[in-house]
Design an enzyme around this catalytic site. Sequence first.
Site, short mmCIF file in Angstrom:
data_model
loop_
_atom_site.label_atom_id
_atom_site.label_comp_id
_atom_site.label_asym_id
_atom_site.label_seq_id
_atom_site.Cartn_x
_atom_site.Cartn_y
_atom_site.Cartn_z
N ASP A 1 0.82 -1.22 0.00
CA ASP A 1 0.00 0.00 0.00
C ASP A 1 0.85 1.27 0.00
O ASP A 1 0.42 2.31 0.49
CB ASP A 1 -0.95 0.03 1.21
CG ASP A 1 -1.82 -1.20 1.31
OD1 ASP A 1 -2.40 -1.59 0.28
OD2 ASP A 1 -1.92 -1.78 2.40
N HIS B 1 -3.74 -1.86 -6.69
CA HIS B 1 -2.97 -0.65 -6.94
C HIS B 1 -3.92 0.40 -7.49
O HIS B 1 -4.58 0.18 -8.51
CB HIS B 1 -1.84 -0.93 -7.95
CG HIS B 1 -0.76 -1.79 -7.39
ND1 HIS B 1 0.23 -2.37 -8.18
CD2 HIS B 1 -0.48 -2.16 -6.12
CE1 HIS B 1 1.04 -3.05 -7.40
NE2 HIS B 1 0.64 -2.94 -6.16
#
Length: 418
Positions: A13, A41
């Site tokens: 992340d 993503h």
Amino acid sequence: MSSTVVVGANWGDEGKGRIVDFLAEQAAASIRFQGGNNAGHTVVNDLGTFKLHQLPSGVFNPGCLAVLGPGMVISPEPLSKELEEVEAAGVKVNLCISDRATLCLPLHALEDTLEEVRLGDSAYGSTRQGIAPAYGDRVMKKGILVGWLKQPEVLLERIQFWMDWKLPQLKALYPTFEFSQTAEEMTAWLLEISAPWRDAICNVSLPLKAIQAEDKNLLFEAQLGAGRDLVYGEYPWTTSSNVVSMYAGIGSGLPALRPERVIAVAKAFSSSVGTGTLITAMEEQDAFRELAGEFGATTGRPRDMGYFDAVATKNGVELQAATEVALTKLDCLSGLEGLKICVAYDGEHSENPIWPQTAALGPVYENMEGWSEDITGCRKFEELPKAAQDYVLRIESLMGVPVKMVSVGPGREQMIMR
């Protein structure tokens, strides 16, 4: 010709998707080399906001070959839906899928869920997408290869072999387990659901070697970060694949790869989703989490928020053999009071603290001056407030490699190059 690998320095992340999307404008191929549908993503560009799970983030460059490498596990139905969403935005996807990648099937997701439920409070924090069982089957030589989708007779034979082995185990271990689909039914479903992309299945080494021969740029994209690597991460709260840059060649179809550039992506603060340890966790997190939009792209789970952990990040940078760092979300720190960086750990075994954690450790902080200015419009490093410059430079000093990219917003244009 340049080979650039984009990897995570922390627990995932970090913003790798936006870095890959930014760099893909100059790439001939964008390659995912491990993982599957278990993480996302987020990419923001002129076409909108997209949460990609299996497609590489360079897919929006019309001249860029999008490659799903042999190191991945492919979830067929989610991939079909992801392609449909991207193409609905007007994107023409030039796709290659490795015939050596492994299928991640709904039965794997069910197995993943049943095991997390069985573990209860000791659960790994899985996204329950079936990634670990799919990789496990591959290691046990029972996996279903993507290439068999082009050989229906072999596909049926291997699925029957796999089910004869797996179903009795699941029935014995999980009392609530039920599964009625036959091998013939599963084969028919797979052939139907894979129809939109089955023609893209190939030996991906061939087009990638051709691009290399033409001296064009290759861009490799990892999922998650060093802290989740199967070997070097915070075991057992890891993912089920190798997320480090050294695996890029093996997982992409170019085993002899020697990348010229390895970019370790790190946020300007720390965050973690799932199970594990975040030593620099903030006492009050909710307001900052909302401001920074820190929720899992796949599950929507709130991320644990912390101050920048230079100890963990330095370890990640070294594990990734990074040549540089890309620092993301610096803009989210504007107005944050009590800004600080963790420069060491305190406690027993602090001399060897990283993954797995064997003792209770506390952060040793270095206080930093904060800033209140809106920096989302800055395009040069010198335009940043001095306190923001000092913050970046201090991180650079602690990392031991240059911070060459600093993002001050989610858009492609909101990137400062140093």
